[in-house]
Design a protein around this motif. Structure first.
Motif, short mmCIF file in Angstrom:
data_model
loop_
_atom_site.label_atom_id
_atom_site.label_comp_id
_atom_site.label_asym_id
_atom_site.label_seq_id
_atom_site.Cartn_x
_atom_site.Cartn_y
_atom_site.Cartn_z
N PRO A 54 0.83 -1.22 0.00
CA PRO A 54 0.00 0.00 0.00
C PRO A 54 0.87 1.26 0.00
CG PRO A 54 -0.73 -1.53 1.71
CD PRO A 54 0.54 -2.09 1.14
N LEU A 55 0.40 2.28 -0.70
CA LEU A 55 1.18 3.51 -0.81
C LEU A 55 1.00 4.37 0.44
CD1 LEU A 55 0.50 4.60 -4.49
CD2 LEU A 55 2.04 2.88 -3.58
N ASP A 56 2.09 5.00 0.87
CA ASP A 56 1.97 5.97 1.95
C ASP A 56 3.02 7.06 1.76
OD1 ASP A 56 4.48 5.19 2.94
OD2 ASP A 56 3.60 3.62 4.18
N ASN A 57 3.15 7.92 2.75
CA ASN A 57 4.09 9.03 2.62
C ASN A 57 5.23 8.94 3.62
OD1 ASN A 57 2.69 10.72 0.58
ND2 ASN A 57 1.06 10.63 2.11
N PHE A 58 5.42 7.75 4.19
CA PHE A 58 6.42 7.62 5.25
C PHE A 58 7.77 7.14 4.72
CE2 PHE A 58 2.48 7.50 7.56
CZ PHE A 58 2.76 8.27 8.68
N ILE A 59 8.81 7.87 5.04
CA ILE A 59 10.15 7.41 4.68
C ILE A 59 11.01 7.35 5.94
CG2 ILE A 59 10.09 8.32 2.34
CD1 ILE A 59 12.17 10.44 3.77
N ASN A 60 12.02 6.50 5.87
CA ASN A 60 12.99 6.44 6.95
C ASN A 60 14.20 7.26 6.51
OD1 ASN A 60 15.05 5.82 8.67
ND2 ASN A 60 14.54 3.65 8.82
N PRO A 61 14.43 8.41 7.16
CA PRO A 61 15.49 9.30 6.67
C PRO A 61 16.87 8.67 6.67
CG PRO A 61 14.57 10.10 8.75
CD PRO A 61 13.72 8.95 8.32
N THR A 62 17.10 7.68 7.52
CA THR A 62 18.45 7.09 7.53
C THR A 62 18.71 6.29 6.26
OG1 THR A 62 17.66 5.14 8.71
CG2 THR A 62 18.52 6.93 10.05
N LYS A 63 17.64 5.96 5.54
CA LYS A 63 17.82 5.18 4.31
C LYS A 63 18.16 6.07 3.12
CE LYS A 63 16.24 0.99 5.79
NZ LYS A 63 14.85 0.75 6.22
N LEU A 64 18.09 7.38 3.32
CA LEU A 64 18.39 8.29 2.21
C LEU A 64 19.89 8.37 2.00
CD1 LEU A 64 15.98 11.23 3.17
CD2 LEU A 64 15.59 9.45 1.46
N SER A 65 20.30 8.73 0.80
CA SER A 65 21.72 8.99 0.58
C SER A 65 22.08 10.27 1.31
CB SER A 65 22.01 9.13 -0.91
OG SER A 65 21.57 10.39 -1.38
N ASN A 66 23.36 10.50 1.51
CA ASN A 66 23.78 11.70 2.21
C ASN A 66 23.28 12.96 1.52
OD1 ASN A 66 25.15 10.89 4.52
ND2 ASN A 66 26.90 10.23 3.29
N LEU A 67 23.32 12.92 0.20
CA LEU A 67 22.89 14.09 -0.56
C LEU A 67 21.40 14.33 -0.36
CD1 LEU A 67 23.67 16.28 -2.51
CD2 LEU A 67 23.29 14.71 -4.38
N GLU A 68 20.63 13.25 -0.39
CA GLU A 68 19.19 13.40 -0.18
C GLU A 68 18.90 13.91 1.22
OE1 GLU A 68 17.55 9.84 -3.14
OE2 GLU A 68 18.13 9.37 -1.10
N LYS A 69 19.64 13.35 2.19
CA LYS A 69 19.47 13.81 3.57
C LYS A 69 19.72 15.30 3.67
CE LYS A 69 21.20 9.83 5.81
NZ LYS A 69 22.39 9.25 6.38
N LYS A 70 20.80 15.70 3.04
CA LYS A 70 21.21 17.09 3.11
C LYS A 70 20.14 17.97 2.47
CE LYS A 70 25.64 19.03 3.40
NZ LYS A 70 27.00 18.59 3.46
#
Lengths: 637, 222
Positions: free
Chosen positions: A594-610
């Motif tokens: 099912p689609l939602d809007n939740f992401i785990n920020p630690t899974k982002l690349s450094n650039l995405e995090k930034k």
């Protein structure tokens, strides 16, 4: 040494701007860095001391950057954590250190000396650019292409050939015949099945070859061969096959190499279908345009049903082709609009002409043209004021039935109903224009919590079908009546300030501590929502007609002070968060969850995090500005 | 404590030409480790040598030394299990005499640092003597001895780091001082772990009043 260097390369490969460098450059850096350790509390650099000899990249831990004023006050400029760098300015400035840097945690840094840093700067413009330009603006394009690259094998205009798997395209079943059939029998089967190729099986059900239109043309008609001859005598050998998981370009390569137009598709060793050059050409036609035509050609609700599922597939392809978030949401809205219009046309046909003219309006994300994959219904009917009591009765009855039919039709076409019942099928939201004006005025003049909630939803309304001038009239009315309504605006402002982006003290993301979405954050609620709300506030203040956030920003670019100052950054932040969200949902769609809007920020690349952090900081900054402006009006609010 | 250090005698330069008054956090070090065919001083010999240069607390990752050599005594199956260096890998390698020159050059001007370094130094001295080199002139300190000294003179340092009952081997200390340990187990990687441990020790030693190389050698001699 290899292991130590690999570790460095792996780390730098995830850290901007090093991640933009190629393997050779990273390797040369890895051979030239040193590593230092600073226990918590240690002063690493001191303001006004001689310039640093190294660029430092934080591998673990974190530092505080602050300056000390002449009267000894400490002003914190920044906190930096893993993947961040410091010391660059003083390194290239060749003068004094500008700020104090203290380890706020046990910190490990890689150190790149001046000479080597200089070498990279000279040969890799992207490296210098990263440090010198303002942050958010330059990240966005790179982050965007970074995300884009995840789903891309090669560049160029034929990208789709490199991103679609054969199995997704070759949907045709295998049509086959036994090898002892005659040519005429084979041709007949091809006609009946409307296919241009036929797989020939031997008596052991083993595929032996293919007969195609071309074989019939070249080996039968041109050679005047008897159609009573056995089909196995004209089949093409050998069987050229691709795996269903191969990318389409491999099928194209084989077609070119063997000069054929049909390639067999095998999945897990079993023949699954045939892919033709025609299929591959059609692939380019899986465009929003051809989809729009598909919608136009339907005249029943049943005909619309399968299109809804196809829509999501197209969006996936668009995303893989590298469309921008705002373009994707625009296309989704455009296609959704067409579906809605089609349902309305079908309803009009069923119920006949309405007693008075009406306008079908959309609001919420649909009104802003900012829908992603998951979209529920947000709609209403504004109809012209009836002139007689009889007409009033007739209109009420007509639109009530009409709206229920449309709601159900939309549900069938893939638009789930609105849980809060913000739909035209709810009599409250199916009203003549004079009632709508009363609603709007009431919300503005008595901005209690419920009125505020409704105003932020409904004020994004947009006429979608029917007599659009009714929606235009209501918009004019709204703009006129919002003028100088400072108390209303202040209430909206205080509502906005209640939703602060989840950024903690140490520039870390604040995530849910427990529950189903533990360690995650809600991109829609915490990122897109605040931006949309801010932009709406400015738009209502400015009295513009636009409803989509991006169009609102553009319309205000020269008039609203905050839009003038931060318009570009707001746009980029909005693009970025939306892109993250769409990619997240596409990923969920592909995994069939099912689609939602939740992401785990630690899974982002450094650039995405930034980039996400920068976006959140921008929101905080604007929110602080608004708090300043509306402080007086918010007292007691 | 301070007066103890100030009193120290001896010339300004050690035999190796290193300035002993250099501050701890800018002095040159070589952190090294060897792998052996076994622990028997008479029967066993060196299989590999790994070393890293440091300047103060900074580990120069680009300046490392790692060589596998053909041991002058037999590889034992027990040692093969530990360091995973097999006969076929050492067969083509030079004997230790082939790498000694470059290793000594790598160590030039630096204080040698290692964990239980006396063992490495003893084997090294044996090999040097065997192939006709003099003895190693560099001063040396042992991270294990430094740790011992700190646990007895810990002053304000957190007691969590200094529990006498605990194991003193390299990896136990690495864990305690949060030095990341991963990758293969070889002389260079172990030297790298030792270097990171020493990195943390330098900072602690400075807060305990250890200022110069002379101070360091006093308390950290193997």
């Amino acid at each position: 040494m290899a292991v130590i260097q690999e570790e460095i390369i792996e780390f730098l490969g995830k850290v901007p701007p090093f991640q933009f460098l190629d393997g050779a450059a990273l390797k040369s850096i890895a051979q030239n860095v040193s590593m230092d350790y600073y226990p918590k509390g240690m002063v690493i650099m001191k303001q006004n001391e001689p310039a640093s000899e190294h660029l430092r990249i934080i591998k673990k831990g974190g530092v505080k950057v602050f300056i000390t004023s002449e009267d000894g006050d400490e002003v914190v400029i920044d906190y930096r954590g893993e993947g961040d760098t410091f010391g660059f300015l003083s390194l290239i400035g060749k003068d004094k250190v500008r700020a104090n840097i203290v380890a706020v945690d046990d910190t490990i840094c890689y150190l790149l000396d001046k000479d080597n840093a200089q070498k990279i700067m000279n040969s890799q413009p992207v490296f210098t650019e990263y440090f010198l330009k303002s942050h958010l603006t330059k990240y966005i394009d790179r982050t965007y292409s970074e995300m884009h690259n995840k789903s891309m094998m090669y560049g160029g205009s034929d990208r789709i050939l490199f991103t679609s798997q054969v199995g997704d395209i070759a949907i045709r079943d295998v049509v086959s015949v036994k090898e002892d059939a005659t040519i005429q029998e084979a041709a007949l089967i091809m006609c009946q099945n409307k296919v241009s190729s036929l797989v020939i099986y031997d008596e052991n059900d083993f595929p032996r070859g293919v007969v195609t239109d071309r074989d019939l043309r070249e080996k039968v008609v041109a050679k005047n061969r008897s159609v009573a001859d056995q089909v196995k005598n004209i089949m093409s050998l050998p069987l050229i096959r691709v795996d269903a998981t191969d990318y389409c370009f491999e099928a194209v390569l084989k077609m070119i190499k063997y000069n054929i137009h049909h390639v067999l598709v095998v999945r897990d060793g079993v023949l699954k279908g045939v892919i033709t050059n025609h299929d591959l050409m059609l692939l380019q036609g899986t465009s929003p345009l051809s989809f729009a035509k598909d919608i136009e050609n339907q005249h029943t609700l049943e005909g619309l049903e399968p299109l809804a599922t196809k829509l999501n597939k197209i969006i996936g392809l668009l995303l893989k082709e590298g469309a921008k978030a705002s373009n994707i949401t625009k296309i989704i809205s455009e296609l959704n609009d067409r579906l809605v219009k089609k349902v309305l046309e079908i309803a009009e046909k069923k119920f006949g002409a309405p007693p008075v003219s009406y306008c079908w309006v959309a609001y919420g994300s649909e009104g802003r043209k900012e829908q992603t994959f998951k979209t529920d219904q947000d709609n209403a009917i504004i109809y012209a004021d009836p002139k007689t009591p009889e007409q009033e009765e007739a209109a009420k009855k007509y639109f009530a039935e009409f709206a229920v039919f449309v709601r159900d039709g939309l549900i069938k076409s893939g638009f789930p109903p609105c849980e809060a019942n913000y739909m035209a099928s709810n009599p409250q939201w199916c009203q003549p224009i004079s009632v709508w004006k009363k609603y709007f005025l009431g919300w503005i003049q008595h901005p209690n919590p419920e009125a505020l909630l409704r105003s932020v939803i409904f004020f994004d309304f947009r006429g979608l079908y029917g007599n659009l001038s009714l929606a235009g009239e209501l918009r004019e009315y709204l703009i006129r009546n919002l003028k100088d309504q400072n108390i209303f605006f202040a209430r909206i402002a205080s509502l906005i300030l209640k939703n602060r982006p989840p950024l903690g003290f140490f520039r870390s993301f604040t995530v849910n501590k427990e529950g189903e979405h533990k360690d995650q954050l809600n991109l829609k609620l915490s990122g897109i929502g605040p931006l949309v709300d801010l932009i709406r506030l400015f738009a209502l203040e400015s009295g513009i007609h636009e409803t989509s956030s991006m169009e609102r920003l553009h319309a205000m670019k020269e008039s609203h002070p905050i839009a003038i100052e931060l318009g570009d950054e707001i746009e980029q932040a909005f693009e970025f968060i939306n892109l993250l969200r769409i990619h997240h949902q596409l990923d969920q769609m592909e995994r069939k969850v099912p689609l939602d809007n939740f992401i785990n920020p630690t899974k982002l690349s450094n650039l995405e995090k930034k980039s996400l952090k920068e976006s959140f900081q921008l929101i905080l900054r604007i929110q602080d500005g608004i708090a300043e402006i509306y402080r007086a009006g918010m007292v007691g609010g | 404590m301070f007066s103890l250090f100030r009193k120290s005698s001896g010339g300004l330069l050690a035999a190796s030409g290193i300035d002993m008054s250099m501050p701890l956090d800018s002095a040159p070090y070589v952190v090294m480790d060897t792998e052996l065919t076994g622990l028997d001083f008479r029967k066993d010999s060196i299989v590999s040598v790994g070393a890293l240069r440091m300047t103060g607390t900074r580990i120069e990752l680009g300046r490392s030394f790692y060589e596998v050599v053909r041991p002058s005594t037999e590889l034992t199956s027990k040692s093969i299990v530990i360091h995973e260096i097999t006969h076929s890998e050492t067969e083509q390698k030079p004997g230790i005499e082939g790498i000694m020159e470059s290793f000594l050059r790598f160590c030039e001007g630096a204080v040698i640092v290692g964990h239980f370094i006396s063992l490495d130094l003893r084997f090294l001295a044996k090999e040097m003597k065997r192939i006709g080199y003099g003895s190693l002139k560099n001063p040396a300190v042992d991270t294990c001895v430094l740790h011992e000294w700190m646990s007895q003179n810990r002053g304000d340092l957190s007691s969590k780091y200094f529990n006498d009952a605990e194991s003193k081997d390299l990896f136990a200390l690495a864990k305690k001082f949060q030095v990341p340990v991963h990758g293969a187990h070889n002389a260079l990687m172990d030297a790298y772990v030792t270097a990171q441990l020493f990195q943390r020790f330098i900072n602690m030693l400075i807060t305990l009043g250890v200022r110069t190389l002379r101070d360091l050698l006093r308390i950290g001699k193997p």
